[in-house]
Design a protein around this motif. Structure first.
Motif: not given
Length: 408
Positions: A7-8, A11, A14-15, A31
């Protein structure tokens, strides 16, 4: 590989993707804008790369050189766009201190976009928030809360400060053209930079005597001038709450500074502004230089803008009383720190009495005796003056009896 262990990286990617997309679309917040505004302060290096490139572009002077025309163009463009920051983004979009037409408003927004300080609605939202929470924990750029560097430049790099809260600028958000310019806030700066290059190329061809070209005008007219413009504007966030004089007792630590007023065309009268935000001028009194107000006054004569709001007389009176009280306090402090002032206060009344006593005498020797005896009290000096007068004048100068005191 489990979903939790993988998941990291997504993320992070995505950022990064969100940050790159926001270069083009400032309102892109997958978000949610509210969630982003509630994040802790942290520099988003991917998002601020255009800001970093703006500063790095200044080093282009090492390759393009300098000409008198390009350097003076950079200075001119600094001040003409500082007027856009102060007179448009600040005194119109943030505080509505004057009125204009819808077309005029759009033109002002385009002009403001050349400053490369984001869109007018984003600028107004943050400035209104600053006044609501000035120098408290919620103030995004208070030097007393976050330190000098963060208040000057750091806050603009934080993710939480990127989104525009349109609920705080409803009076502006009802115009879709303003929202579009605010959302795609990179469009005007790109057009502005391209125009600098184009002007330089035209001058190189049709006015070679000026010694400039497209690349030189791009570096000086866009990168150098715009970077200086940003830091000039940022001085109000940082230095105007640290240096200068406080005329009005406001709830924050805003201050008035002549130096900052010159750099920012009048915004340096920051304590004035925090005392009364709704007037068009920041320099409340004629001796407080406020070039932005002079420019807005000129525009009002053309009919392009109107309804400039004046400083209420009650505020002016309050400021004058504060100045008077400050002058008295300074004099009292000086008399305490410098005891010689008290001696001077004793000498002045004595000198006045001596001047009256010598009206009827022409003896120049008296002046020398006065100079030698300036430390004596009035009674002794008057007695000596009487002894230096001719007998006839001494008789006229005899002190009158207590029963017949002189009429003053």
């Amino acid at each position: 590989m489990s979903a939790s262990s993988s998941s990291t990286p997504p993320s992070f990617l995505s950022r990064c993707l969100t940050a790159v997309t926001q270069w083009i679309d400032s309102d892109y917040c997958p978000e949610g804008a509210e969630k982003m505004r509630n994040e802790p302060d942290k520099v988003d290096w991917v998002r601020v790369m255009p800001f970093v490139i703006l500063h790095l572009g200044c080093f282009g002077i090492l390759w393009v050189g300098v000409s008198a025309f390009a350097a003076w163009a950079a200075v001119f463009l600094y001040f003409i766009r500082m007027f856009a920051v102060t007179g448009i983004y600040h005194r119109y979009f943030s505080h509505k201190t004057y009125s204009t037409s819808r077309i005029g408003q759009f033109i002002l927004a385009l002009w403001g976009g050349t400053t490369v300080q984001r869109g007018g609605l984003w600028w107004a939202y943050h400035h209104r928030h600053h006044h609501q929470h000035s120098d408290d924990e919620e103030d995004a750029h208070s030097p007393h809360v976050h330190g000098f560097l963060w208040s000057h430049i750091g806050w603009i790099t934080s993710r939480r400060n990127f989104p525009t809260d349109y609920s705080k600028v409803k009076d502006l958000a009802k115009f879709p053209e303003l929202v579009w310019l605010n959302r795609f806030d990179l469009v005007v700066p790109i057009l502005y930079a391209a125009s600098m290059f184009g002007i330089g190329a035209l001058l190189e061809r049709y006015a070679p005597g000026l010694g400039t070209n497209g690349w030189q005008m791009l570096v000086w007219g866009f990168f150098v001038s715009t970077t200086a413009l940003f830091h000039g504007t940022a001085c109000i966030n940082s230095m105007a709450h640290l240096m200068g004089k406080r005329r009005f007792k406001t709830d924050d630590d805003s201050r008035n500074s002549f130096i900052l007023a010159i750099i920012t065309l009048g915004e340096g009268w920051h304590n004035n502004h925090h005392r009364y935000q709704s007037c068009t001028r920041n320099g409340f009194y004629w001796w407080e230089i406020d070039p932005t107000y002079y420019g807005l006054k000129f525009l009002s004569w053309t009919g392009f803008i109107w309804g400039l709001k004046a400083v209420p007389q009650s505020i002016l009176d309050e400021g004058q009383r504060a100045e008077h009280a400050a002058s008295i306090a300074a004099a009292q402090k000086a008399a305490h720190v410098h005891p010689e002032y008290s001696a001077l206060k004793r000498v002045l009344p004595a000198a006045a009495a001596i001047a009256v006593a010598t009206v009827n005498t022409a003896n120049i020797q008296v002046v020398e005796k006065i100079h030698a005896s300036h430390h004596k009290d009035v009674t002794e000096l008057a007695h000596e003056l009487q002894q230096n007068q001719p007998p006839a004048q001494q008789a006229q100068s005899q002190p009158q009896s207590p029963q017949n005191p002189p009429v003053v």
